[in-house]
Design a protein around this motif. Structure first.
Motif, short mmCIF file in Angstrom:
data_model
loop_
_atom_site.label_atom_id
_atom_site.label_comp_id
_atom_site.label_asym_id
_atom_site.label_seq_id
_atom_site.Cartn_x
_atom_site.Cartn_y
_atom_site.Cartn_z
N ASP A 171 24.67 86.39 19.19
CA ASP A 171 23.46 85.59 19.39
C ASP A 171 22.89 85.15 18.04
OD1 ASP A 171 21.12 84.39 20.17
OD2 ASP A 171 20.35 86.10 21.28
N SER A 218 20.71 83.16 17.27
CA SER A 218 19.26 82.97 17.21
C SER A 218 18.55 84.21 16.67
CB SER A 218 18.70 82.60 18.58
OG SER A 218 18.72 83.71 19.46
N LYS A 225 17.48 83.81 13.03
CA LYS A 225 16.47 82.84 12.65
C LYS A 225 15.27 83.55 12.04
CE LYS A 225 13.88 78.92 14.52
NZ LYS A 225 12.62 79.15 13.90
N VAL A 272 11.60 83.04 18.81
CA VAL A 272 12.93 82.48 18.59
C VAL A 272 13.48 82.03 19.95
CG1 VAL A 272 15.26 82.99 17.78
CG2 VAL A 272 13.29 84.01 16.64
N ASP A 315 15.71 81.44 23.15
CA ASP A 315 16.73 82.27 23.81
C ASP A 315 16.70 83.73 23.36
OD1 ASP A 315 17.63 79.97 25.09
OD2 ASP A 315 19.05 79.53 23.49
N ASN A 316 15.57 84.16 22.85
CA ASN A 316 15.48 85.55 22.41
C ASN A 316 14.20 86.14 23.00
OD1 ASN A 316 15.80 87.97 21.16
ND2 ASN A 316 15.13 87.27 19.16
#
Length: 59
Positions: free
Chosen positions: A16, A18, A21, A34, A36-37
């Motif tokens: 993942d 993300s 980030k 973030v 999708d987190n």
């Protein structure tokens, strides 16, 4: 019974992107997240885990 092998940090970050980030402290305070987190997936897995433990304790 299948043994569950936990993933290491490197594997989780590769699965993942993300998670890599970066947010500034100001963005964090403003509630920016973030994409999708979210904790929803963690909550779902935890509920499944608790359900599994309850079934195991009844056997």
């Amino acid at each position: 019974m299948n043994q569950i092998m936990p993933k290491g940090l490197d594997a989780l970050l590769n699965d993942d992107p993300s998670l890599q980030k970066k947010l500034t402290y100001e963005e964090y305070l403003a509630g920016k997240s973030v994409p999708d987190n979210s904790d929803h997936q963690i909550e779902e897995v935890y509920e499944e885990y608790r359900s599994f433990l309850q079934k195991e304790s009844m056997e």
